[in-house]
Motif scaffolding. Structure first.
Motif, PDB file in Angstrom:
ATOM      1  N   LEU A 299       1.086   0.107   9.480  1.00  0.00           N
ATOM      2  CA  LEU A 299       2.535   0.070   9.514  1.00  0.00           C
ATOM      3  C   LEU A 299       3.257   1.429   9.316  1.00  0.00           C
ATOM      4  O   LEU A 299       4.328   1.550   9.283  1.00  0.00           O
ATOM      5  N   CYS A 300       2.502   2.269   8.617  1.00  0.00           N
ATOM      6  CA  CYS A 300       3.207   3.611   8.261  1.00  0.00           C
ATOM      7  C   CYS A 300       2.040   4.426   8.658  1.00  0.00           C
ATOM      8  O   CYS A 300       1.293   5.127   7.884  1.00  0.00           O
ATOM      9  N   ALA A 301       2.044   4.818  10.030  1.00  0.00           N
ATOM     10  CA  ALA A 301       0.820   5.386  10.710  1.00  0.00           C
ATOM     11  C   ALA A 301       0.719   6.736  10.703  1.00  0.00           C
ATOM     12  O   ALA A 301      -0.196   7.804  10.914  1.00  0.00           O
ATOM     13  N   GLY A 302       1.970   7.597  10.600  1.00  0.00           N
ATOM     14  CA  GLY A 302       1.989   9.053  10.851  1.00  0.00           C
ATOM     15  C   GLY A 302       1.298   9.877   9.894  1.00  0.00           C
ATOM     16  O   GLY A 302       1.495   9.363   8.671  1.00  0.00           O
ATOM     17  N   GLY A 304      -1.315   9.741  11.701  1.00  0.00           N
ATOM     18  CA  GLY A 304      -2.229   9.110  12.736  1.00  0.00           C
ATOM     19  C   GLY A 304      -3.813   9.118  12.161  1.00  0.00           C
ATOM     20  O   GLY A 304      -4.649   8.747  13.187  1.00  0.00           O
ATOM     21  N   LYS A 306      -5.754   7.655   9.522  1.00  0.00           N
ATOM     22  CA  LYS A 306      -6.355   6.130   9.760  1.00  0.00           C
ATOM     23  C   LYS A 306      -6.092   5.389  10.850  1.00  0.00           C
ATOM     24  O   LYS A 306      -7.144   4.697  11.454  1.00  0.00           O
ATOM     25  N   ASN A 324       2.669   1.882  13.714  1.00  0.00           N
ATOM     26  CA  ASN A 324       3.984   1.939  13.685  1.00  0.00           C
ATOM     27  C   ASN A 324       4.339   3.108  12.757  1.00  0.00           C
ATOM     28  O   ASN A 324       3.672   3.316  11.780  1.00  0.00           O
ATOM     29  N   VAL A 326       7.981   5.428  11.157  1.00  0.00           N
ATOM     30  CA  VAL A 326       9.383   5.341  11.142  1.00  0.00           C
ATOM     31  C   VAL A 326       9.970   6.770  11.865  1.00  0.00           C
ATOM     32  O   VAL A 326      10.984   6.573  12.421  1.00  0.00           O
ATOM     33  N   GLY A 359       9.065   0.262   8.846  1.00  0.00           N
ATOM     34  CA  GLY A 359       8.127  -0.912   8.590  1.00  0.00           C
ATOM     35  C   GLY A 359       8.888  -2.042   7.844  1.00  0.00           C
ATOM     36  O   GLY A 359       8.148  -3.186   7.645  1.00  0.00           O
ATOM     37  N   ARG A 360       9.814  -1.797   6.917  1.00  0.00           N
ATOM     38  CA  ARG A 360      10.149  -2.815   5.802  1.00  0.00           C
ATOM     39  C   ARG A 360      10.718  -4.017   6.657  1.00  0.00           C
ATOM     40  O   ARG A 360      10.803  -5.200   6.121  1.00  0.00           O
ATOM     41  N   PRO A 378       4.185   6.008   1.725  1.00  0.00           N
ATOM     42  CA  PRO A 378       4.498   7.220   1.326  1.00  0.00           C
ATOM     43  C   PRO A 378       4.013   7.258  -0.157  1.00  0.00           C
ATOM     44  O   PRO A 378       4.656   6.363  -0.882  1.00  0.00           O
ATOM     45  N   LEU A 410       7.943  -1.678   1.490  1.00  0.00           N
ATOM     46  CA  LEU A 410       7.099  -1.997   2.583  1.00  0.00           C
ATOM     47  C   LEU A 410       6.007  -2.963   2.439  1.00  0.00           C
ATOM     48  O   LEU A 410       5.622  -3.690   3.270  1.00  0.00           O
TER      49      LEU A 410
HETATM   50  C1  LIG Z   1       0.901   8.593   3.557  1.00  0.00           C
HETATM   51  S1  LIG Z   1       1.749   8.758   5.071  1.00  0.00           S
HETATM   52  C2  LIG Z   1       0.766   7.617   6.179  1.00  0.00           C
HETATM   53  C3  LIG Z   1      -0.719   8.614   6.301  1.00  0.00           C
HETATM   54  C4  LIG Z   1      -1.410   7.924   7.582  1.00  0.00           C
HETATM   55  N1  LIG Z   1      -1.744   6.594   7.388  1.00  0.00           N
HETATM   56  C5  LIG Z   1      -2.705   8.555   8.129  1.00  0.00           C
HETATM   57  O1  LIG Z   1      -3.870   8.372   7.456  1.00  0.00           O
HETATM   58  O2  LIG Z   1      -2.401   9.813   8.707  1.00  0.00           O
HETATM   59  C6  LIG Z   1       3.111   7.643   5.155  1.00  0.00           C
HETATM   60  C7  LIG Z   1       3.979   7.465   6.278  1.00  0.00           C
HETATM   61  O3  LIG Z   1       4.684   6.480   6.190  1.00  0.00           O
HETATM   62  C8  LIG Z   1       6.059   7.117   7.073  1.00  0.00           C
HETATM   63  N2  LIG Z   1       7.152   6.093   6.485  1.00  0.00           N
HETATM   64  C9  LIG Z   1       8.060   6.192   5.510  1.00  0.00           C
HETATM   65  N3  LIG Z   1       8.928   5.180   5.494  1.00  0.00           N
HETATM   66  C10 LIG Z   1       8.449   4.274   6.430  1.00  0.00           C
HETATM   67  C11 LIG Z   1       9.038   3.159   6.740  1.00  0.00           C
HETATM   68  N4  LIG Z   1      10.259   2.562   6.073  1.00  0.00           N
HETATM   69  N5  LIG Z   1       8.657   2.565   7.812  1.00  0.00           N
HETATM   70  C12 LIG Z   1       7.393   3.071   8.548  1.00  0.00           C
HETATM   71  N6  LIG Z   1       6.741   4.337   8.034  1.00  0.00           N
HETATM   72  C13 LIG Z   1       7.494   4.923   7.106  1.00  0.00           C
HETATM   73  C14 LIG Z   1       6.280   8.403   6.671  1.00  0.00           C
HETATM   74  O4  LIG Z   1       7.072   8.861   7.531  1.00  0.00           O
HETATM   75  C15 LIG Z   1       4.704   8.949   6.731  1.00  0.00           C
HETATM   76  O5  LIG Z   1       4.252   9.229   7.857  1.00  0.00           O
END
Ligand SMILES: C[S@@+](CC[C@H](N)C(=O)[O-])C[C@H]1O[C@@H](n2cnc3c(N)ncnc32)[C@H](O)[C@@H]1O
Length: 497
Positions: A299-302, A304, A306, A324, A326, A359-360, A378, A410
């Motif tokens: 859901l919150c992949a950035g 990337g 994991k 996914n 945001v 993702g919400r 986050p 989330l």
């Molecule tokens: C802890 S990081 C994820 C790290 C990632 N899983 C990794 O292993 O590289 C949290 C991510 O959630 C994203 N994020 C924040 N709010 C979000 C939302 N409402 N929907 C989806 N992603 C969101 C942030 O931009 C950030 O990239």
């Protein structure tokens, strides 16, 4: 710090050492100034090392200087104030950065006192001006008159314990208190052991972390990655507990072809365990995509990390993965990270897709659509302080409130997207109770059809020998001072109906 870092010896010939030492100190100073302007040391330092052509032991010296001064200024600042005989507010901020670098050479590294003082004064003359150099000279001579233990005795309050550790181990006191509560709350410590454990945890935040690589399954195997690392003259070994992980002893990950082409990556072993545990946990019933295949969602992949491992595992399990994010620029990073797995998926039944979105809303937009969901939310990052030397000084308790709301939204938004029988992993790289067990408890109250399952069983399945030190469950909290990983928390939830 209980472990005092040793000074790496310079690879530079003695005649040129003065110049390269200057370059390393100048690089460290430039990074501290960028950090003061809002930058991140782990991003700024590599740029400075490249710009000044610092390599090998000179790069290691600059790194230790930068990270040490940044992490340990909670101890060095009161030393500097006492030695300068004035409050810190009356010191110019740039001069203070120069003095922090000098203090770390004197009190945290084995740089001979005369070299530390002379080089710091020379740096001050170059970057702060001749007037400031006089003050820096006086302060450096004063600090060098006593050793580290003497200075600790002068500036560290004897009680309460959290105030003592805040200076001795250089962390804001609110973080010391929160970590103490987390050690007890996650069952890692008892009232009798917590003070000693806390000190070990804080000391681990001040030490350089082991560098872990992930061998993405199906793209490269661990033995092949170890051989690839060794062909670059670095040394590496398979991680003793995490089957996809390799420990890099020294060397530049960027020099490894398998990392450049995305078959492997730098990734903490704790993060690898979270992704593997989500995939290994049995769901009830078959996957609900055609042919019983599974659909997975990160859901919150950035950026990337994991998702990279999940994508490789998806190809192996014939599952589809949606990654996914945001923030569009972070979604682009996810695409880059997943490129090798997307390529591998072409000849398989799997589809790997990167999306940009909030993702919400996923539960409302795609109810019951996924068999496995990762919510890597986050968070404050209090479990990864050793990687981000400035993070401890930037975070505030106010962050907890804002992040707590987002974390609940989330997780609460993701649960309706879970198919009956499906598994969701909620993860943070923070052990703070307000970001971990409290979030799970609050969200579960609103979703009576969701059960928390014991994540320790999943860890036992996906690791070799990590069955102890996992706490009382059902969530799992990994710790830098126990597991040698980032302080990752994760909980596994199953939708029953
Ligand atoms: C802890 S990081 C994820 C790290 C990632 N899983 C990794 O292993 O590289 C949290 C991510 O959630 C994203 N994020 C924040 N709010 C979000 C939302 N409402 N929907 C989806 N992603 C969101 C942030 O931009 C950030 O990239």
């Amino acid at each position: 710090m209980s472990q005092r870092p040793t000074r790496p010896r310079s690879a530079t010939p003695p005649r040129a050492r003065g110049r390269s030492g200057d370059a390393a100190r100048l690089a460290a100073y430039t990074v501290l100034r960028s950090v003061a302007a809002g930058g991140y040391a782990n991003l700024e330092l590599p740029k400075e090392l490249r710009r000044r052509h610092l390599r090998g032991r000179d790069a290691a010296f600059a790194t230790e200087l930068t990270y040490g001064a940044c992490r340990l200024c909670g101890f060095y600042d009161p030393v500097i104030a006492l030695a300068a005989d004035r409050p810190l507010e009356r010191l110019d901020e740039a001069v203070l950065d120069t003095l922090r670098l000098g203090a770390h050479q004197l009190l945290g590294m084995r740089v001979p006192a005369h070299a530390a003082a002379d080089e710091t004064v020379a740096l001050a003359r170059q970057v702060n001006g001749a007037g400031a150099a006089g003050l820096v000279n006086a302060v450096m001579r004063r600090i060098s008159e006593a050793d580290r233990e003497t200075w600790l005795a002068r500036v560290v309050p004897t009680e309460p314990l959290t105030a003592r550790l805040a200076v001795e181990q250089s962390h804001p006191e609110w973080i010391v208190k929160a970590l103490r509560q987390a050690l007890i709350g996650h069952g890692a410590s008892t009232a009798g052991t917590v003070d000693e454990d806390l000190e070990r945890l804080l000391a681990a935040d001040n030490a350089a972390p082991e560098l872990h690589l992930v061998a993405r399954p199906g793209l490269i195997e661990v033995e092949e990655l170890v051989r690839a690392v060794e062909s670059t003259a670095a040394t590496a070994a398979a991680h003793p507990h995490v089957p996809t992980a390799v420990v890099l002893d020294h060397g530049d990950p960027g020099a490894i072809a398998a990392i450049r082409d995305g078959r492997a990556a730098v990734q903490d072993a704790g993060s690898q365990v979270v992704a593997a545990a989500l995939v290994a946990t049995p769901r009830t019933g078959p996957g609900h995509a055609p042919g019983g295949r599974e659909r997975w969602l990160d859901l919150c992949a950035g950026p990337g990390g994991k998702a990279g491992l999940l994508a490789a595992l998806a190809v192996r399990h014939d599952a589809d993965l949606v990654a996914n994010e945001v923030a569009p620029h972070r979604a682009t990073l996810v695409e880059q990270t997943l490129a090798a797995a997307i390529e591998a998926a072409r000849g398989s039944a799997s589809r790997i897709e990167v999306r940009t979105g909030d993702g919400r809303r996923i539960g409302a937009e795609e109810p019951a659509a996924y068999d496995r969901i990762l919510v890597d939310a986050p968070c404050t990052g209090l479990g990864a302080l050793r990687r981000r030397p400035e993070a401890r000084w930037r975070r505030t308790t106010a962050d907890l409130a804002a992040l707590g709301t987002l974390q609940r939204e989330l997780l609460g938004g993701a649960l309706p997207a879970l198919a009956p029988g499906g598994i969701l992993a909620y993860a943070t790289c923070s052990p703070h109770l307000a970001e971990t067990t409290f979030v799970i408890a609050d969200v579960l109250k609103k979703h009576p059809n969701v059960q928390q399952i014991d994540a320790r069983a999943a860890v036992a399945d996906v690791t070799t020998g990590w069955t102890e030190d996992l706490g009382p469950g059902p969530g799992v909290q990994l710790w830098p001072h126990i597991h040698g990983t980032d302080g990752m928390f994760f909980a596994l939830l199953r939708r029953e109906g």
